[in-house]
Write a protein that holds these residues in place. Structure first.
Motif, mmCIF file in Angstrom:
data_model
loop_
_atom_site.group_PDB
_atom_site.id
_atom_site.type_symbol
_atom_site.label_atom_id
_atom_site.label_comp_id
_atom_site.label_asym_id
_atom_site.label_seq_id
_atom_site.Cartn_x
_atom_site.Cartn_y
_atom_site.Cartn_z
ATOM 1 N N MET B 1 23.640 -0.736 18.800
ATOM 2 C CA MET B 1 22.969 -0.746 17.484
ATOM 3 C C MET B 1 22.047 0.479 17.208
ATOM 4 S SD MET B 1 23.970 -2.111 14.922
ATOM 5 C CE MET B 1 24.818 -3.906 15.306
ATOM 6 N N HIS B 2 21.952 1.269 16.450
ATOM 7 C CA HIS B 2 21.232 2.374 16.086
ATOM 8 C C HIS B 2 19.805 2.295 15.654
ATOM 9 C CE1 HIS B 2 25.403 4.086 15.651
ATOM 10 N NE2 HIS B 2 24.950 3.856 16.712
ATOM 11 N N GLU B 3 18.921 2.093 16.407
ATOM 12 C CA GLU B 3 17.407 2.083 15.985
ATOM 13 C C GLU B 3 16.885 3.760 15.514
ATOM 14 O OE1 GLU B 3 15.901 -0.462 15.392
ATOM 15 O OE2 GLU B 3 17.546 -2.016 16.540
ATOM 16 N N PRO B 4 15.716 3.346 14.678
ATOM 17 C CA PRO B 4 15.231 2.331 14.077
ATOM 18 C C PRO B 4 16.122 1.846 12.801
ATOM 19 C CG PRO B 4 14.272 4.367 13.235
ATOM 20 C CD PRO B 4 15.039 4.768 14.070
ATOM 21 N N PHE B 5 17.379 2.333 12.466
ATOM 22 C CA PHE B 5 18.116 2.127 11.389
ATOM 23 C C PHE B 5 18.567 0.613 11.217
ATOM 24 C CE2 PHE B 5 18.648 6.506 12.325
ATOM 25 C CZ PHE B 5 18.134 7.147 11.357
ATOM 26 N N GLU B 11 14.840 -5.248 7.906
ATOM 27 C CA GLU B 11 13.208 -5.633 7.780
ATOM 28 C C GLU B 11 13.124 -6.078 6.451
ATOM 29 O OE1 GLU B 11 10.227 -6.185 8.610
ATOM 30 O OE2 GLU B 11 10.623 -4.844 10.186
ATOM 31 N N GLU B 12 12.073 -6.960 6.100
ATOM 32 C CA GLU B 12 11.958 -7.587 4.698
ATOM 33 C C GLU B 12 10.841 -6.689 4.009
ATOM 34 O OE1 GLU B 12 11.470 -11.844 4.995
ATOM 35 O OE2 GLU B 12 13.605 -11.711 4.294
ATOM 36 N N GLU B 13 10.079 -6.021 4.932
ATOM 37 C CA GLU B 13 8.983 -5.117 4.246
ATOM 38 C C GLU B 13 9.567 -3.958 3.792
ATOM 39 O OE1 GLU B 13 5.707 -5.941 4.418
ATOM 40 O OE2 GLU B 13 6.374 -7.947 5.665
ATOM 41 N N PRO B 14 9.110 -3.651 2.318
ATOM 42 C CA PRO B 14 9.656 -2.299 1.770
ATOM 43 C C PRO B 14 9.271 -0.924 2.608
ATOM 44 C CG PRO B 14 7.648 -3.193 0.620
ATOM 45 C CD PRO B 14 7.931 -4.130 1.622
ATOM 46 N N LEU B 15 10.517 -0.238 2.563
ATOM 47 C CA LEU B 15 10.588 0.905 3.470
ATOM 48 C C LEU B 15 9.749 2.012 2.499
ATOM 49 C CD1 LEU B 15 14.341 0.943 4.719
ATOM 50 C CD2 LEU B 15 12.213 0.059 5.950
ATOM 51 N N SER B 16 9.303 3.043 3.219
ATOM 52 C CA SER B 16 8.617 4.183 2.476
ATOM 53 C C SER B 16 9.677 5.090 1.892
ATOM 54 C CB SER B 16 7.650 4.761 3.497
ATOM 55 O OG SER B 16 8.659 5.775 4.539
ATOM 56 N N PRO B 17 9.540 5.895 1.123
ATOM 57 C CA PRO B 17 10.513 6.846 0.297
ATOM 58 C C PRO B 17 11.275 7.479 1.381
ATOM 59 C CG PRO B 17 8.545 6.718 -0.738
ATOM 60 C CD PRO B 17 8.127 5.939 0.227
ATOM 61 N N ALA B 18 10.513 8.156 2.445
ATOM 62 C CA ALA B 18 11.182 8.807 3.642
ATOM 63 C C ALA B 18 12.291 8.224 4.344
ATOM 64 C CB ALA B 18 9.896 9.524 4.465
ATOM 65 N N THR B 21 15.359 7.540 2.304
ATOM 66 C CA THR B 21 16.133 8.602 2.396
ATOM 67 C C THR B 21 16.847 8.772 3.602
ATOM 68 O OG1 THR B 21 14.395 9.548 1.180
ATOM 69 C CG2 THR B 21 16.209 11.103 1.852
ATOM 70 N N ALA B 22 16.134 8.463 4.939
ATOM 71 C CA ALA B 22 16.720 8.562 6.249
ATOM 72 C C ALA B 22 17.868 7.519 6.419
ATOM 73 C CB ALA B 22 15.641 8.533 7.311
ATOM 74 N N LEU B 23 17.560 6.509 5.874
ATOM 75 C CA LEU B 23 18.307 5.171 6.001
ATOM 76 C C LEU B 23 19.724 5.476 5.383
ATOM 77 C CD1 LEU B 23 18.904 2.440 7.099
ATOM 78 C CD2 LEU B 23 18.010 1.488 5.221
#
Lengths: 189, 178
Positions: B1-5, B11-18, B21-23
């Motif tokens: 599996m590819h981390e951190p993706f 993850e249940e915490e909201p991701l940052s905009p950056a 985009t990366a995800l």
């Protein structure tokens, strides 16, 4: 602040009345939630007769301890916390599996829709059924009931961090298993 | 599996905009992470609509019968324990009267029994130490370790037995909100 819905206001009133000793009000709460409590107990116990006993006991415990209920908290979540704890406790004392009963009949869908829905229900039940009892309760309390980590931790006597990390692992397991099941079903079809 | 993706997907915490985009960019090119994402989304949806089951018809009537039976049982328990307490008190008072004992005597006897227990434990420990000193050093150490381990095992066994007893599950406290 969102306006409280009439259903929740009605529930609050019934809970208040029940706390004051109004038996009929408590019976109305039972009528409202017995299916939900029964579903949770059944998902943990996998035995309809035992799930019904656990449901009765859940309501009896809730009735006896109504004074401990904090009105700031959703009544339904409190009730399901009691049910989860009791069902897990019962499950620990015996190990037997019985087939699932039929789903609760809902509105009449077309035969095709009915079949698809039934398949989807079976799929998620199978997946949840593969988890250990405590994790079943966790996942249902979290995603079916919408309980917070803290509430789950309190209900199952675990730390909040344990709940978080176990739920993370469960999410991974479920995601992979769900995807595998879909692929398998496509291949079989 | 590819981390951190993979972690971000679950993850249940909201991701940052950056991070979002990366995800998104990673999902576009990684089938395994895409499968994980789709699997979780589908499982999440299915969990939210987890099928409700229903007990056989007539549940509410059965609940009322159950509740009445439990109420009677509880009343009986209250009566039985009150009767037992009163009987116990009566017997105690009767015996005290028969032997000319006062409540103070009972208290004194209780304290004396406690002290006797402590004295016995101390005597046993002293005996063990003395015996240990008489023996060669390795045997003394072995003896002390054995006694400690044995004692700990007994305590652990006792605690385990207690936890295995059928208990009435305590209710979750309801001091916190959502």
């Amino acid at each position: 602040m969102p306006e409280p819905s009439s259903a929740s206001t009605c529930e609050e009133q019934e809970v208040r009345q029940a706390c004051q000793g109004d038996m009929a009000a408590f019976d109305r709460l039972v009528a409202r939630y017995y299916r939900r409590v029964y579903t949770l107990c059944l998902s943990i116990l996998e035995d309809p007769a035992e799930a019904e006993e656990a449901t009765q006991e859940t309501f009896w415990r809730a009735y006896r301890h109504l004074k401990r209920y904090d009105p700031q908290r959703p009544f339904r979540t409190w009730l399901l916390s009691i049910a989860a704890h009791h069902a897990i406790d019962r499950r620990r004392r015996r190990r037997a599996t019985v087939p699932w009963p039929e789903d609760l009949p809902t509105e009449t869908p077309s035969p095709e829709e009915h079949l698809l829905r039934k398949e989807a229900h079976e799929r998620i039940r199978r997946l949840v059924g593969q988890l250990p009892p405590t994790e079943r309760a966790m996942v249902l309390l979290r995603y079916w009931e919408g309980a917070s980590y803290r509430e789950i931790a309190q209900a199952l006597h675990l730390s909040e961090s344990a709940v978080k990390s176990r739920l993370f692992r469960i999410r991974r397991t479920l995601a992979q298993a769900y995807q595998e099941q879909l692929v398998e079903e496509k291949v079989n079809a | 599996m590819h981390e951190p993706f993979a972690t971000w997907i679950l993850e249940e915490e909201p991701l940052s905009p950056a991070q979002r985009t990366a995800l998104k960019a990673h999902l576009a090119q990684c089938p395994s992470c895409r499968n994980l994402d789709m699997g979780w989304q589908a499982a999440h949806r299915a969990l939210r609509h987890y099928p409700e089951s229903s007990p056989p018809p007539g549940y509410l009537l059965r609940w009322q019968t159950y509740r009445e039976r439990q109420k009677k049982r509880r009343q009986y328990q209250v009566w039985a324990s009150s009767l037992l307490a009163i009987t116990g008190l009566g017997v105690t008072i009767g015996l005290s009267w028969a032997f000319g004992l006062t409540p103070l005597d009972w208290l004194t006897q209780g304290i004396l029994a406690g002290v006797r227990g402590v004295v016995w434990a101390q005597a046993f420990w002293t005996l063990l130490n003395t015996l240990g000193h008489l023996l060669p050093r390795p045997i003394e150490t072995f003896l002390l370790i054995s006694v400690n381990l044995g004692g700990s095992a007994l305590v652990a066994l006792w605690v385990w037995c207690l936890t295995r007893l059928p208990q009435r599950a305590p209710l979750p406290s309801s001091s916190h909100g959502m």
